[in-house]
Design a protein around this motif. Sequence first.
Motif, PDB file in Angstrom:
ATOM      1  N   PHE A 191       0.832  -1.203   0.000  1.00  0.00           N
ATOM      2  CA  PHE A 191       0.000   0.000   0.000  1.00  0.00           C
ATOM      3  C   PHE A 191       0.869   1.257   0.000  1.00  0.00           C
ATOM      4  CE2 PHE A 191      -1.987   3.457   2.354  1.00  0.00           C
ATOM      5  CZ  PHE A 191      -3.244   3.558   1.768  1.00  0.00           C
ATOM      6  N   SER A 192       0.460   2.246  -0.786  1.00  0.00           N
ATOM      7  CA  SER A 192       1.104   3.557  -0.806  1.00  0.00           C
ATOM      8  C   SER A 192       0.029   4.627  -0.686  1.00  0.00           C
ATOM      9  CB  SER A 192       1.878   3.753  -2.119  1.00  0.00           C
ATOM     10  OG  SER A 192       2.223   5.116  -2.297  1.00  0.00           O
ATOM     11  N   ALA A 193       0.216   5.548   0.243  1.00  0.00           N
ATOM     12  CA  ALA A 193      -0.775   6.617   0.436  1.00  0.00           C
ATOM     13  C   ALA A 193      -0.926   7.446  -0.839  1.00  0.00           C
ATOM     14  CB  ALA A 193      -0.374   7.504   1.610  1.00  0.00           C
ATOM     15  N   LEU A 194       0.166   7.652  -1.566  1.00  0.00           N
ATOM     16  CA  LEU A 194       0.101   8.465  -2.778  1.00  0.00           C
ATOM     17  C   LEU A 194      -0.732   7.794  -3.864  1.00  0.00           C
ATOM     18  CD1 LEU A 194       3.803   9.727  -3.037  1.00  0.00           C
ATOM     19  CD2 LEU A 194       1.779  11.040  -2.360  1.00  0.00           C
ATOM     20  N   ARG A 195      -0.676   6.470  -3.919  1.00  0.00           N
ATOM     21  CA  ARG A 195      -1.331   5.730  -5.000  1.00  0.00           C
ATOM     22  C   ARG A 195      -2.683   5.141  -4.596  1.00  0.00           C
ATOM     23  NH1 ARG A 195       2.004   0.787  -5.853  1.00  0.00           N
ATOM     24  NH2 ARG A 195       0.645   0.010  -4.196  1.00  0.00           N
ATOM     25  N   ASP A 196      -2.825   4.763  -3.305  1.00  0.00           N
ATOM     26  CA  ASP A 196      -3.950   3.915  -2.915  1.00  0.00           C
ATOM     27  C   ASP A 196      -4.877   4.508  -1.863  1.00  0.00           C
ATOM     28  OD1 ASP A 196      -2.863   1.760  -4.518  1.00  0.00           O
ATOM     29  OD2 ASP A 196      -1.405   1.417  -2.915  1.00  0.00           O
ATOM     30  N   SER A 197      -4.743   5.781  -1.544  1.00  0.00           N
ATOM     31  CA  SER A 197      -5.528   6.339  -0.438  1.00  0.00           C
ATOM     32  C   SER A 197      -7.025   6.406  -0.739  1.00  0.00           C
ATOM     33  CB  SER A 197      -5.016   7.740  -0.070  1.00  0.00           C
ATOM     34  OG  SER A 197      -5.087   8.595  -1.194  1.00  0.00           O
ATOM     35  N   ASN A 198      -7.403   6.216  -2.022  1.00  0.00           N
ATOM     36  CA  ASN A 198      -8.831   6.238  -2.371  1.00  0.00           C
ATOM     37  C   ASN A 198      -9.501   4.877  -2.174  1.00  0.00           C
ATOM     38  OD1 ASN A 198      -7.352   5.078  -4.466  1.00  0.00           O
ATOM     39  ND2 ASN A 198      -8.860   5.663  -6.023  1.00  0.00           N
ATOM     40  N   LEU A 199      -8.755   3.874  -1.733  1.00  0.00           N
ATOM     41  CA  LEU A 199      -9.332   2.553  -1.516  1.00  0.00           C
ATOM     42  C   LEU A 199     -10.257   2.551  -0.302  1.00  0.00           C
ATOM     43  CD1 LEU A 199      -6.210   0.213  -1.966  1.00  0.00           C
ATOM     44  CD2 LEU A 199      -8.079   0.555  -3.599  1.00  0.00           C
ATOM     45  N   ASP A 200     -11.258   1.671  -0.326  1.00  0.00           N
ATOM     46  CA  ASP A 200     -11.978   1.379   0.899  1.00  0.00           C
ATOM     47  C   ASP A 200     -11.290   0.181   1.558  1.00  0.00           C
ATOM     48  OD1 ASP A 200     -12.747  -0.819  -0.620  1.00  0.00           O
ATOM     49  OD2 ASP A 200     -14.847  -0.209  -0.795  1.00  0.00           O
ATOM     50  N   ALA A 210      -3.644   4.153   5.861  1.00  0.00           N
ATOM     51  CA  ALA A 210      -4.205   2.811   6.043  1.00  0.00           C
ATOM     52  C   ALA A 210      -5.101   2.769   7.274  1.00  0.00           C
ATOM     53  CB  ALA A 210      -3.074   1.792   6.163  1.00  0.00           C
ATOM     54  N   MET A 211      -4.663   3.406   8.355  1.00  0.00           N
ATOM     55  CA  MET A 211      -5.468   3.426   9.575  1.00  0.00           C
ATOM     56  C   MET A 211      -6.807   4.111   9.329  1.00  0.00           C
ATOM     57  SD  MET A 211      -4.757   5.546  13.098  1.00  0.00           S
ATOM     58  CE  MET A 211      -4.827   7.061  12.147  1.00  0.00           C
ATOM     59  N   ARG A 212      -6.801   5.213   8.596  1.00  0.00           N
ATOM     60  CA  ARG A 212      -8.060   5.939   8.346  1.00  0.00           C
ATOM     61  C   ARG A 212      -8.996   5.144   7.437  1.00  0.00           C
ATOM     62  NH1 ARG A 212      -7.283  12.466   8.110  1.00  0.00           N
ATOM     63  NH2 ARG A 212      -6.317  12.714  10.187  1.00  0.00           N
ATOM     64  N   ALA A 253      -9.562  14.052  15.228  1.00  0.00           N
ATOM     65  CA  ALA A 253     -11.027  14.036  15.193  1.00  0.00           C
ATOM     66  C   ALA A 253     -11.637  15.243  15.913  1.00  0.00           C
ATOM     67  CB  ALA A 253     -11.555  12.741  15.812  1.00  0.00           C
ATOM     68  N   LEU A 254     -10.860  15.927  16.752  1.00  0.00           N
ATOM     69  CA  LEU A 254     -11.366  17.133  17.406  1.00  0.00           C
ATOM     70  C   LEU A 254     -11.625  18.239  16.394  1.00  0.00           C
ATOM     71  CD1 LEU A 254      -9.055  17.367  20.571  1.00  0.00           C
ATOM     72  CD2 LEU A 254     -11.329  16.341  20.386  1.00  0.00           C
ATOM     73  N   ASP A 255     -10.826  18.248  15.306  1.00  0.00           N
ATOM     74  CA  ASP A 255     -10.912  19.327  14.323  1.00  0.00           C
ATOM     75  C   ASP A 255     -11.526  18.894  13.000  1.00  0.00           C
ATOM     76  OD1 ASP A 255      -9.636  21.306  15.953  1.00  0.00           O
ATOM     77  OD2 ASP A 255      -7.700  20.380  15.498  1.00  0.00           O
ATOM     78  N   ASP A 256     -11.546  17.603  12.730  1.00  0.00           N
ATOM     79  CA  ASP A 256     -11.998  17.121  11.429  1.00  0.00           C
ATOM     80  C   ASP A 256     -13.362  16.445  11.584  1.00  0.00           C
ATOM     81  OD1 ASP A 256     -12.420  15.998   8.958  1.00  0.00           O
ATOM     82  OD2 ASP A 256     -10.423  15.121   8.774  1.00  0.00           O
ATOM     83  N   PRO A 257     -14.436  17.086  11.156  1.00  0.00           N
ATOM     84  CA  PRO A 257     -15.767  16.492  11.318  1.00  0.00           C
ATOM     85  C   PRO A 257     -15.957  15.218  10.499  1.00  0.00           C
ATOM     86  CG  PRO A 257     -15.873  18.484   9.968  1.00  0.00           C
ATOM     87  CD  PRO A 257     -14.485  18.415  10.534  1.00  0.00           C
ATOM     88  N   ALA A 258     -15.066  14.966   9.531  1.00  0.00           N
ATOM     89  CA  ALA A 258     -15.171  13.739   8.733  1.00  0.00           C
ATOM     90  C   ALA A 258     -14.713  12.514   9.517  1.00  0.00           C
ATOM     91  CB  ALA A 258     -14.347  13.868   7.454  1.00  0.00           C
ATOM     92  N   LEU A 259     -14.008  12.736  10.636  1.00  0.00           N
ATOM     93  CA  LEU A 259     -13.518  11.632  11.457  1.00  0.00           C
ATOM     94  C   LEU A 259     -14.462  11.419  12.635  1.00  0.00           C
ATOM     95  CD1 LEU A 259      -9.681  12.430  11.615  1.00  0.00           C
ATOM     96  CD2 LEU A 259     -10.896  10.938  10.003  1.00  0.00           C
ATOM     97  N   LYS A 260     -14.950  10.219  12.790  1.00  0.00           N
ATOM     98  CA  LYS A 260     -15.799   9.871  13.921  1.00  0.00           C
ATOM     99  C   LYS A 260     -14.973   9.903  15.203  1.00  0.00           C
ATOM    100  CE  LYS A 260     -18.923   7.692  16.527  1.00  0.00           C
ATOM    101  NZ  LYS A 260     -20.135   8.355  17.055  1.00  0.00           N
ATOM    102  N   ARG A 261     -15.437  10.672  16.190  1.00  0.00           N
ATOM    103  CA  ARG A 261     -14.715  10.731  17.452  1.00  0.00           C
ATOM    104  C   ARG A 261     -14.867   9.406  18.202  1.00  0.00           C
ATOM    105  NH1 ARG A 261     -15.280  16.682  20.336  1.00  0.00           N
ATOM    106  NH2 ARG A 261     -15.025  17.959  18.436  1.00  0.00           N
ATOM    107  N   PRO A 262     -13.769   8.810  18.641  1.00  0.00           N
ATOM    108  CA  PRO A 262     -13.892   7.565  19.399  1.00  0.00           C
ATOM    109  C   PRO A 262     -14.492   7.832  20.777  1.00  0.00           C
ATOM    110  CG  PRO A 262     -11.607   8.293  19.349  1.00  0.00           C
ATOM    111  CD  PRO A 262     -12.370   9.216  18.444  1.00  0.00           C
ATOM    112  N   ASP A 263     -15.110   6.816  21.342  1.00  0.00           N
ATOM    113  CA  ASP A 263     -15.676   6.925  22.691  1.00  0.00           C
ATOM    114  C   ASP A 263     -14.646   6.577  23.757  1.00  0.00           C
ATOM    115  OD1 ASP A 263     -18.612   7.479  22.122  1.00  0.00           O
ATOM    116  OD2 ASP A 263     -18.259   5.697  20.905  1.00  0.00           O
TER     117      ASP A 263
END
Length: 500
Positions: A60-69, A186-188, A223-233
């Motif tokens: 995996f490469s972030a530059l090439r593959d970040s659009n993957l699910d 990859a984590m995201r 996640a505090l600043d990015d509304p696209a990221l679900k805040r963990p509990d």
Amino acid sequence: MSRLFRLTTAAGRHTWRLAVRLAWITALTAAAIVLGYTLYAVAMLPPLKPWHTERLKEEFSALRDSNLDFAGYLQLEDRLFAEYREKVASWNENDETYLFSRFNPESPVSRLADGAQFNRSFRLAQDKPAGQALLIHGLTDSPYSMHAMAQTLHAQGFDVTVVRLPGHGTLPSMMVEMSHRDWTAAMRIAARDVVSRLTPGQPFYIGGYSTGGTLAMQYALDALDDPALKRPDRVLLVSPAIEITRVAALASIIDFLSIVPIPVLEKVRWQDVNPEFDPYKFNSFPVNASRQVNRATRALRASLLRAHERGRIGELPPVVTWQSVVDSTVGSTGAAETLYGRLNGNGHRLVLFDVNRHRYLASVQRPQAGELIDRLLRQKRGYALDIVGNISADDTGIAIRHIAPDGAETRDLPELKWPSNLVSLGHVALPFPADDPIYGFQPGSGRHGIPSIGSWLLRGENGAVTLTLGSLTRLRSNPFWMVVDKEVGVLVAKDLGQRR
């Protein structure tokens, strides 16, 4: 006026000459460091093997593959491991270092790990999950380092996803080109998939071990600043890498001459070159690994400082950390002071595993081992502190001191005791139970009649075997894993109870 002009001009020339001298000194110092390390690596490191030099194309490469699910990520991982198997099959099967390595599917360590299926991302699923969790392994490790935690959460009703970070699980050579941006991407991808599985009322946990803890904590801050990221509990950390030694900054330059296309200079990419007998962890360590974890921890500390300065630390979910007081990999002060020194309230808890303080070890213990706990107890704290240690200096039995932020203290006696030959826990021990089939230290740990790596104890002279004998005395599993397992159960019950 002309005199002032002459003085200003002279001062400018002096400043310029000083700046030029400093630049030359800096450049010469850097060149000396680069040359010195190059000479050391070429002369002192063992010969490189194919798993140190050959690369795989399907990583995996972030530059090439970040659009993957995540489904696409797993499909790419399928192709990566197919390529890995094809690559390994081409190597010399008569090479002794291959025969007894993790790469030989017929080697004892491969059979011990049943083919090492947990080098890949995996998920433990429920028919009707009570919650969703994402776990992240550490540097040079594999998803297996989060297997016991995954089982604990799964036993509490969670679906648990453990993601493989790029650069890991296949060949140590893949760590030479990995980037912490690849890890984050990859984590995201995995996090989005885990979040998509949430149903109303289900909690979302994120956690990690070592560098995985860095990434998990970074996600919670982002996640505090990015509304696209679900805040963990809740955030669960095991031996998190918050700070590393300042010497790691040299990783930015010491392998500079590796860009020269001369085979012998390939060694300059490596800090350690060791036999690869561990099925789930690389023993060799490239310079780039230091470079990337240094960047990841620096980014995390900057995010912590920024959240603190903007008054947003209080918005973080509860952070629970299990940390050994002595930790020769990432140290213990990063978690205890840099991270927890900024956390305040909201259910944060730091669990410290003290050294064995029985009287018979007093003459050989380092005084510094107790200084961190003494310092934390004197400070004002915005979090709960648990200390796992001896009942007394005359007793190997274990007591757990629960100290609230206001100083109120209670004590549990969990019917555990120090094994007679252990002086402390440590970084690599915390995430594994004492009877783990790969890393357990208890006699009888292992699989298929093969003893676990954690129970190996060879004595003799260095040079008699391909391993450094001292490396086999480091504890690789946790005699007090029950403390972690029970605490996770309590946390889950609390979170689920609040949602009913």
